[in-house]
Write an enzyme that holds these catalytic residues in place. Structure first.
Site, PDB file in Angstrom:
ATOM      1  N   SER A   1     -40.181  55.487 -21.666  1.00  0.00           N
ATOM      2  CA  SER A   1     -39.601  55.049 -22.938  1.00  0.00           C
ATOM      3  C   SER A   1     -39.269  53.561 -22.916  1.00  0.00           C
ATOM      4  O   SER A   1     -39.085  52.959 -21.859  1.00  0.00           O
ATOM      5  CB  SER A   1     -38.326  55.837 -23.249  1.00  0.00           C
ATOM      6  OG  SER A   1     -38.580  57.226 -23.219  1.00  0.00           O
TER       7      SER A   1
HETATM    8  N1  SAH Z   1     -37.822  60.061 -19.240  1.00  0.00           N
HETATM    9  C1  SAH Z   1     -39.175  59.597 -18.936  1.00  0.00           C
HETATM   10  C2  SAH Z   1     -40.066  59.546 -20.139  1.00  0.00           C
HETATM   11  C3  SAH Z   1     -40.693  60.843 -20.312  1.00  0.00           C
HETATM   12  S1  SAH Z   1     -42.001  61.076 -21.449  1.00  0.00           S
HETATM   13  C4  SAH Z   1     -39.160  58.263 -18.226  1.00  0.00           C
HETATM   14  O1  SAH Z   1     -38.087  57.668 -18.089  1.00  0.00           O
HETATM   15  O2  SAH Z   1     -40.219  57.829 -17.773  1.00  0.00           O
HETATM   16  C5  SAH Z   1     -41.738  62.803 -21.670  1.00  0.00           C
HETATM   17  C6  SAH Z   1     -41.972  63.674 -20.470  1.00  0.00           C
HETATM   18  O3  SAH Z   1     -41.626  64.992 -20.830  1.00  0.00           O
HETATM   19  C7  SAH Z   1     -43.414  63.721 -19.995  1.00  0.00           C
HETATM   20  O4  SAH Z   1     -43.481  63.387 -18.643  1.00  0.00           O
HETATM   21  C8  SAH Z   1     -43.815  65.196 -20.215  1.00  0.00           C
HETATM   22  O5  SAH Z   1     -44.706  65.679 -19.235  1.00  0.00           O
HETATM   23  C9  SAH Z   1     -42.471  65.877 -20.139  1.00  0.00           C
HETATM   24  N2  SAH Z   1     -42.379  67.197 -20.795  1.00  0.00           N
HETATM   25  C10 SAH Z   1     -42.936  67.626 -21.956  1.00  0.00           C
HETATM   26  N3  SAH Z   1     -42.569  68.894 -22.218  1.00  0.00           N
HETATM   27  C11 SAH Z   1     -41.751  69.279 -21.198  1.00  0.00           C
HETATM   28  C12 SAH Z   1     -41.069  70.497 -20.900  1.00  0.00           C
HETATM   29  N4  SAH Z   1     -41.120  71.572 -21.696  1.00  0.00           N
HETATM   30  N5  SAH Z   1     -40.336  70.537 -19.761  1.00  0.00           N
HETATM   31  C13 SAH Z   1     -40.261  69.462 -18.936  1.00  0.00           C
HETATM   32  N6  SAH Z   1     -40.885  68.296 -19.169  1.00  0.00           N
HETATM   33  C14 SAH Z   1     -41.639  68.205 -20.283  1.00  0.00           C
END
Ligand code: SAH
Length: 216
Positions: free
Chosen positions: A64
């Site tokens: 993000s």
């Molecule tokens: N917080 C992260 C940004 C994440 S982007 C950072 O600081 O880099 C969103 C993430 O959520 C992705 O890696 C995706 O694989 C994950 N995601 C999507 N659905 C999910 C679920 N049901 N449970 C766990 N992770 C999930």
């Protein structure tokens, strides 16, 4: 660029992207200034590590924008004593910020290779109060519930019921709600006994939440 150069970029990032947009909590600003974001983005994105936007981290996922990481952390009102859940570990950058702001963090990632990479980096950085789990985070992480704060880093069709259930009385949940192609807004939910207060805020653009309570 060397470490001193990155430190200078971080200082500028905090001043121009975060403090100038209204985030004033000194402890949070110090954490954002301390975290080596360049280690969480791939080699190919190093020149943009401290730029004012999200970046790709592989598997169609993104780290993000720094401001959004700070804003969502701020929404949890952390004093340092809290136990926190993050859904969507991705690169681990948001989890690292939470780790420095709270007592204990559990972060859940559905893509195993992302969880593994983030887990390694967090260990290297000495963030031993952050625990990475590979699982469907739309179900929360019941083993360590209840939480004082929950942060979801992917957009959900509606607030997942298990996350509300795993919130401590007085606890705060911050998440984007809405579809990837349509409108998404950040929401804050606060537990008051068996009731929940909620409000919607800033429009945002997150990748979709998958899993049982995510997008099909
Ligand atoms: N917080 C992260 C940004 C994440 S982007 C950072 O600081 O880099 C969103 C993430 O959520 C992705 O890696 C995706 O694989 C994950 N995601 C999507 N659905 C999910 C679920 N049901 N449970 C766990 N992770 C999930």
């Amino acid at each position: 660029m060397d470490e001193a150069g990155f430190a200078l970029e971080r200082k500028r990032m905090v001043e121009e992207q975060i403090a100038r947009r209204g985030i004033r909590e000194p402890r949070l600003l110090a954490v954002m200034e301390s975290l080596p974001r360049h280690l969480f983005v791939g080699e190919e994105n190093l020149p943009w590590a401290y730029a004012d936007g999200p970046l790709p981290i592989g598997h169609g996922q993104t780290i993000s924008q720094p401001y959004i990481v700070a804003l969502m952390t701020d929404m949890l009102h952390l004093a340092g004593t809290e136990r926190v859940l993050e859904v969507g570990t991705g690169s681990g950058y948001q989890a690292a910020a939470l780790g420095r702001m709270a007592l204990e963090v559990h972060t859940v990632e559905i893509v195993p290779s992302l969880a593994e990479r983030a887990g390694k980096l967090l260990v290297e950085l000495g963030l031993d109060n952050v625990h990475v789990h590979t699982s469907d985070g739309s179900l929360g992480w019941p083993d360590a519930a209840p939480y004082d704060g929950i942060l979801v880093a992917a957009t959900a069709p509606r607030v997942p019921r298990p996350l509300l259930e795993q919130l401590q009385d007085g606890g705060r949940l911050a998440l984007p709600v809405g579809s990837v192609s349509g409108y998404q807004a950040l929401e804050t939910w606060v537990r008051r006994g068996l009731e929940f207060d909620h409000e919607a805020g800033l429009p945002v653009a997150f990748v979709p939440l998958r899993g049982k309570h995510g997008w099909k």
